[in-house]
Design a protein around this motif. Structure first.
Motif, PDB file in Angstrom:
ATOM      1  N   LEU A  78       0.826  -1.212   0.000  1.00  0.00           N
ATOM      2  CA  LEU A  78       0.000   0.000   0.000  1.00  0.00           C
ATOM      3  C   LEU A  78       0.856   1.256   0.000  1.00  0.00           C
ATOM      4  N   LYS A  79       1.896   1.255   0.819  1.00  0.00           N
ATOM      5  CA  LYS A  79       2.793   2.407   0.831  1.00  0.00           C
ATOM      6  C   LYS A  79       3.419   2.606  -0.545  1.00  0.00           C
ATOM      7  N   GLN A  80       3.829   1.522  -1.188  1.00  0.00           N
ATOM      8  CA  GLN A  80       4.411   1.628  -2.525  1.00  0.00           C
ATOM      9  C   GLN A  80       3.401   2.187  -3.514  1.00  0.00           C
ATOM     10  N   GLU A  81       2.145   1.751  -3.405  1.00  0.00           N
ATOM     11  CA  GLU A  81       1.101   2.237  -4.308  1.00  0.00           C
ATOM     12  C   GLU A  81       0.890   3.744  -4.128  1.00  0.00           C
ATOM     13  N   ILE A  82       0.838   4.185  -2.886  1.00  0.00           N
ATOM     14  CA  ILE A  82       0.639   5.608  -2.622  1.00  0.00           C
ATOM     15  C   ILE A  82       1.858   6.413  -3.065  1.00  0.00           C
ATOM     16  N   ASP A  83       3.040   5.930  -2.720  1.00  0.00           N
ATOM     17  CA  ASP A  83       4.262   6.645  -3.107  1.00  0.00           C
ATOM     18  C   ASP A  83       4.376   6.741  -4.625  1.00  0.00           C
ATOM     19  N   GLY A  84       3.995   5.677  -5.323  1.00  0.00           N
ATOM     20  CA  GLY A  84       4.041   5.712  -6.787  1.00  0.00           C
ATOM     21  C   GLY A  84       3.083   6.736  -7.363  1.00  0.00           C
ATOM     22  N   ALA A  85       1.885   6.814  -6.790  1.00  0.00           N
ATOM     23  CA  ALA A  85       0.913   7.809  -7.258  1.00  0.00           C
ATOM     24  C   ALA A  85       1.420   9.225  -6.991  1.00  0.00           C
ATOM     25  N   LEU A  86       2.007   9.437  -5.825  1.00  0.00           N
ATOM     26  CA  LEU A  86       2.542  10.766  -5.509  1.00  0.00           C
ATOM     27  C   LEU A  86       3.685  11.135  -6.444  1.00  0.00           C
ATOM     28  N   LYS A  87       4.463  10.160  -6.843  1.00  0.00           N
ATOM     29  CA  LYS A  87       5.607  10.424  -7.714  1.00  0.00           C
ATOM     30  C   LYS A  87       5.187  10.709  -9.154  1.00  0.00           C
ATOM     31  N   HIS A  88       4.188   9.982  -9.625  1.00  0.00           N
ATOM     32  CA  HIS A  88       3.850  10.056 -11.056  1.00  0.00           C
ATOM     33  C   HIS A  88       2.542  10.788 -11.351  1.00  0.00           C
ATOM     34  N   GLY A  89       1.795  11.164 -10.312  1.00  0.00           N
ATOM     35  CA  GLY A  89       0.453  11.677 -10.528  1.00  0.00           C
ATOM     36  C   GLY A  89       0.366  12.908 -11.407  1.00  0.00           C
ATOM     37  N   THR A  90       1.305  13.839 -11.254  1.00  0.00           N
ATOM     38  CA  THR A  90       1.237  15.039 -12.096  1.00  0.00           C
ATOM     39  C   THR A  90       1.387  14.689 -13.571  1.00  0.00           C
ATOM     40  N   ARG A  91       2.201  13.692 -13.861  1.00  0.00           N
ATOM     41  CA  ARG A  91       2.347  13.250 -15.259  1.00  0.00           C
ATOM     42  C   ARG A  91       1.084  12.550 -15.740  1.00  0.00           C
ATOM     43  N   TRP A  92       0.475  11.725 -14.883  1.00  0.00           N
ATOM     44  CA  TRP A  92      -0.752  11.042 -15.278  1.00  0.00           C
ATOM     45  C   TRP A  92      -1.856  12.039 -15.609  1.00  0.00           C
ATOM     46  N   MET A  93      -1.896  13.172 -14.903  1.00  0.00           N
ATOM     47  CA  MET A  93      -2.966  14.149 -15.097  1.00  0.00           C
ATOM     48  C   MET A  93      -2.835  14.943 -16.388  1.00  0.00           C
ATOM     49  N   LYS A  94      -1.645  14.994 -16.950  1.00  0.00           N
ATOM     50  CA  LYS A  94      -1.423  15.859 -18.110  1.00  0.00           C
ATOM     51  C   LYS A  94      -2.202  15.362 -19.330  1.00  0.00           C
ATOM     52  N   PRO A  95      -2.788  16.287 -20.083  1.00  0.00           N
ATOM     53  CA  PRO A  95      -3.430  15.890 -21.341  1.00  0.00           C
ATOM     54  C   PRO A  95      -2.418  15.230 -22.279  1.00  0.00           C
ATOM     55  N   GLN A  96      -2.880  14.249 -23.018  1.00  0.00           N
ATOM     56  CA  GLN A  96      -2.021  13.518 -23.946  1.00  0.00           C
ATOM     57  C   GLN A  96      -2.337  13.967 -25.373  1.00  0.00           C
ATOM     58  N   ARG A  97      -1.338  14.438 -26.075  1.00  0.00           N
ATOM     59  CA  ARG A  97      -1.548  14.864 -27.450  1.00  0.00           C
ATOM     60  C   ARG A  97      -1.782  13.655 -28.347  1.00  0.00           C
ATOM     61  N   ARG A  98      -2.710  13.768 -29.272  1.00  0.00           N
ATOM     62  CA  ARG A  98      -3.016  12.700 -30.220  1.00  0.00           C
ATOM     63  C   ARG A  98      -3.033  13.256 -31.648  1.00  0.00           C
ATOM     64  N   SER A  99      -2.845  12.375 -32.577  1.00  0.00           N
ATOM     65  CA  SER A  99      -2.866  12.771 -33.987  1.00  0.00           C
ATOM     66  C   SER A  99      -4.296  13.028 -34.447  1.00  0.00           C
ATOM     67  N   VAL A 100      -4.450  14.003 -35.348  1.00  0.00           N
ATOM     68  CA  VAL A 100      -5.772  14.265 -35.927  1.00  0.00           C
ATOM     69  C   VAL A 100      -5.914  13.637 -37.312  1.00  0.00           C
ATOM     70  N   GLY A 101      -4.814  13.160 -37.885  1.00  0.00           N
ATOM     71  CA  GLY A 101      -4.869  12.687 -39.263  1.00  0.00           C
ATOM     72  C   GLY A 101      -4.696  13.845 -40.227  1.00  0.00           C
ATOM     73  N   LYS A 102      -4.254  13.540 -41.408  1.00  0.00           N
ATOM     74  CA  LYS A 102      -3.880  14.621 -42.337  1.00  0.00           C
ATOM     75  C   LYS A 102      -5.054  15.468 -42.801  1.00  0.00           C
ATOM     76  N   TRP A 103      -6.275  14.902 -42.833  1.00  0.00           N
ATOM     77  CA  TRP A 103      -7.385  15.668 -43.387  1.00  0.00           C
ATOM     78  C   TRP A 103      -8.001  16.633 -42.385  1.00  0.00           C
ATOM     79  N   LEU A 104      -7.675  16.490 -41.108  1.00  0.00           N
ATOM     80  CA  LEU A 104      -8.186  17.437 -40.110  1.00  0.00           C
ATOM     81  C   LEU A 104      -7.142  18.453 -39.674  1.00  0.00           C
ATOM     82  N   MET A 105      -5.951  18.372 -40.218  1.00  0.00           N
ATOM     83  CA  MET A 105      -4.943  19.383 -39.912  1.00  0.00           C
ATOM     84  C   MET A 105      -5.377  20.728 -40.496  1.00  0.00           C
TER      85      MET A 105
END
Length: 473
Positions: A78-105
């Motif tokens: 449990l401690k490892q699970e919490i520590d991992g979330a505290l370490k990586h959570g800001t990265r998990w929250m960030k929006p992820q860029r995705r491709s739109v495909g050439k016709w929607l550019m």
């Protein structure tokens, strides 16, 4: 001001609690990471500051629950699970860029992780803290509120956990609900934004039916018969030692404990001899050894004894590694040979320290045996040659797999944990748990200058030209 916990749980009180949590969520639908981190740290402090009291409560509930096992299998992970979330959570929250495909550019696309709202978590009795607080870590990291239904088979642990949670969190943020099976049924019928259930496959059917009435998405962590396969050229003694550790942890009352062992024909006696020697080293003076956990109730103890007796009456041979003590519910491991394939022992999840051996002649035969049965929650392979590892990895389907190890894949920080088919659906832990309790919302943003008007009515020659062009490229 925090509200007092209700003395009696009713459907009306559950409805009111859910409504209060949902209202609170709507007032803060996207908590900052600083807010989420504060909640995770509060949970960690509550667990660690009260670990001795919680371990004592579990010991009282079981009659004998190894404190060393509690610290290892409940608090460390449990401690490892919490520590991992505290370490990586800001990265998990960030929006992820995705491709739109050439016709929607030149439009832009992203996926935004968004809290779902109120999560329901149903907890079994075998690891009441890990399987209650573990999903809660994921839910809090994702920015949700949570209601937790604890097991009535661990009343002292459940009551203490309820008290501690009420001191650490507002009730409209995290609340623990205690009660019998009728309370559990009412709980799973609530219209949560996500419901995570850990328990038996049989009850999993009922939970899924209840959730379906509300179209509540579910994560089901069930069980089944998790096989262990010892390869022809495996390090045999090491495999036996490892499997015995996995089977005796919590007296086999573990959803991913090895349920039966496939081993090369003719090595059964060698397996039994090694297991007996190793067990005496692990648990000397078995009847008074404090490192071995009791079976949770008399009913569960009697069920295990009945499974062994029925198998023996049908022609199986029992090879006990110690002497049972019904008074303290200490059930010594029993290796079982020649168990009938259609008997209850080989059909139902054992959930205790009975371990059938199933000999095989070829790897193909062993794989057919595994694949002819319901897909398991875990699969354990003991082999060092890459060809065997590759074949078993690719030619079987299981919720998770460990090579030359038992149980430990559940503790790997970056691996999802979940079942497949009869052993469950969905997964959590780490980033996968964050995703489970989030809506990964796709967002498309149109550019100021774009070609959308070129494919709008009235359709004509330009539209036909553009469609033909799109078809070609």
């Amino acid at each position: 001001m925090k509200q007092d916990l209700p003395e009696a749980v009713t459907r009306d009180s559950l409805d009111a609690l859910l409504a209060a949590q949902r209202d609170a969520f709507l007032r803060e639908p996207f908590p900052t990471w600083e807010t989420r981190a504060r909640h995770l740290k509060a949970l960690r402090a509550m667990l660690l500051d009260n670990r001795d009291a919680l371990a004592e409560a579990m010991n009282a509930d079981f009659g004998q629950r190894s404190k060393a096992e509690v610290m290892l299998a409940e608090f460390v992970v449990l401690k490892q699970e919490i520590d991992g979330a505290l370490k990586h959570g800001t990265r998990w929250m960030k929006p992820q860029r995705r491709s739109v495909g050439k016709w929607l550019m030149p439009g832009r696309a992203k996926v935004v992780p968004q809290p779902l709202g109120v999560a329901g978590i149903v907890v079994p009795w075998n690891y009441p803290l890990y399987l209650g607080a573990g999903p809660l870590v994921c839910a809090l990291a994702a920015g949700n509120r949570a209601m937790i239904k604890m097991s009535e088979l661990t009343p002292r642990t459940s009551a203490l956990f309820e008290t501690l949670i009420s001191k650490a969190f507002e009730r409209d943020h995290v609340a623990v609900v205690n009660g019998d099976a009728s309370v559990g049924a009412a709980f799973t019928a609530l219209p949560f934004d996500h419901l995570l259930f850990t328990g038996s496959t049989r009850i999993g059917h009922e939970v899924m039916r209840a959730a379906a009435a509300n179209l509540t998405p579910v994560t089901l962590e069930l069980g089944g018969k998790s096989p262990a396969l010892i390869g022809e050229n495996a390090r045999f003694d090491y495999a036996v030692d490892s499997l015995l550790l996995g089977k005796t942890l919590n007296a086999g009352q573990t959803c991913i404990a090895p349920d039966y062992v496939l081993l090369p024909r003719g090595t059964e006696a060698k397996f039994i001899e090694r297991a007996r020697t190793r067990f005496s080293q692990l648990y000397p003076d078995f009847t008074s050894n404090g490192d071995y956990t009791s079976i949770i109730t008399d009913r569960h103890f009697d069920r295990l004894a009945r499974l062994a007796d029925e198998a023996q009456e049908a022609g199986a041979q029992l090879h006990p590694l110690g002497v049972h003590d019904a008074a303290t519910r200490r059930f010594a491991p029993v290796i079982v040979t020649n168990a009938p394939a259609d008997g209850t022992l080989m059909q139902e999840e054992i959930f205790g320290p009975l371990l059938p051996l199933v000999p095989y002649d070829t790897l193909d035969e062993a794989l057919r045996y595994v694949n002819s049965r319901a897909r398991p929650l875990a699969l354990y392979l003991y082999a060092d040659d890459a060809r065997t590892v590759e074949r078993v990895t690719h030619e079987t389907v299981a919720g998770g797999m460990s090579v030359n190890e038992t149980l430990m894949h559940i503790a790997a920080e970056g691996l999802p944990f979940g079942g497949v088919g009869a052993s469950g659906m969905g997964a959590y832990h780490g980033h996968d748990g964050f995703v489970t309790f989030s809506k990964m919302k796709p967002v498309f943003t149109q550019a100021r200058f774009n070609g959308r008007g070129l494919i709008a009515p009235p359709y004509g020659r330009l539209f036909d030209f553009l469609i033909n062009l799109m078809m070609k490229f």
